[in-house]
Design an enzyme around this catalytic site. Sequence first.
Site, short mmCIF file in Angstrom:
data_model
loop_
_atom_site.label_atom_id
_atom_site.label_comp_id
_atom_site.label_asym_id
_atom_site.label_seq_id
_atom_site.Cartn_x
_atom_site.Cartn_y
_atom_site.Cartn_z
N ASP A 115 59.07 65.70 0.93
CA ASP A 115 59.33 64.38 0.35
C ASP A 115 59.10 63.33 1.41
O ASP A 115 59.76 63.31 2.45
CB ASP A 115 60.79 64.35 -0.13
CG ASP A 115 61.13 63.12 -0.95
OD1 ASP A 115 60.60 62.03 -0.65
OD2 ASP A 115 61.95 63.26 -1.88
N SER A 175 66.59 60.38 -7.18
CA SER A 175 66.35 59.30 -6.23
C SER A 175 67.38 58.19 -6.40
O SER A 175 68.57 58.42 -6.21
CB SER A 175 64.91 58.80 -6.38
OG SER A 175 64.53 57.98 -5.31
N HIS A 207 58.55 64.27 -3.85
CA HIS A 207 59.51 63.40 -4.55
C HIS A 207 59.18 63.25 -6.04
O HIS A 207 59.84 62.51 -6.75
CB HIS A 207 59.50 62.02 -3.87
CG HIS A 207 60.69 61.17 -4.16
ND1 HIS A 207 61.94 61.44 -3.66
CD2 HIS A 207 60.84 60.02 -4.90
CE1 HIS A 207 62.81 60.51 -4.04
NE2 HIS A 207 62.17 59.65 -4.81
#
Length: 280
Positions: A224, A148, A257
């Site tokens: 995600d 991320s 995620h």
Amino acid sequence: MEKVSEVRCFDGWQLRYKHRAASLNCVMHFSVYLPPHAETQRVPVLYWLSGLTCTDENFVTKAGAQRYAAEHGIAIVAPDTSPRGDNVPDDPEGAYDFGLGAGFYVNATQPPWSSYYRMYDYIVDELPALVAEHLPVDAGRESVFGHSMGGHGALTIALKNPGRFRSVSAFAPICAPTQCPWGEKAFTGYLGNNREDWQAYDAVELITAGARLPPLKVDQGRSDNFLAEQLHADRLIQACKAKGIAADIQYRDDYDHSYFFIASFIGEHIAFHSAALSAQ
């Protein structure tokens, strides 16, 4: 450099250290996994950069990377995601996506952030020098990966330091931070209102401008919930294709995620890096 903890793990050691970081003007913690090979020789080193809200401990407790690092004989260094301490400024509203836990791996230019938030210098220069001085790693064999916000950091740091890293990979990276809410907020605060200044920390912009990457691997979950608004993997794919950069960028059906996603594919990523780090 002071050792905070050590735990035996897959015949290696999971370690945690703290030190005074000159580039961040505070005391920082970082975690290191040393594989069993490190007891008799210097080993290649893989830097892991975590995402928003994380510390140096999230990855080492959730990703399950130690098993694979032990098999491949690779050290993994996991720094914190921002400066820490009573004097370090935080988001005035206490938001998770700016300030503490959200350093974005940039060198801030705007006060009060510029006195502390120089994560780029810390990751690129200060921490590797400290690790090379005190730990049995081969500084000539380095790679970098992240998740991320940390995926953004891994990509941009590799792009801005050609020849430094043998390989780079990312899970669900923020590919175009100048074009998403997380990046726009962070870059406005840390770098100011001139959007041209932001491009130096945007992977898509750097590739478009001609920067090159070492071997690249990216995994992105299709489930995600940040994909459409914040991550923009499609723009990274398009930029690599336009510039003829070979990249293994895969969408993974049903994955989100979380660290469950990372743990599912961490073995593949470490094997990918191992191949690059062991090449002559």
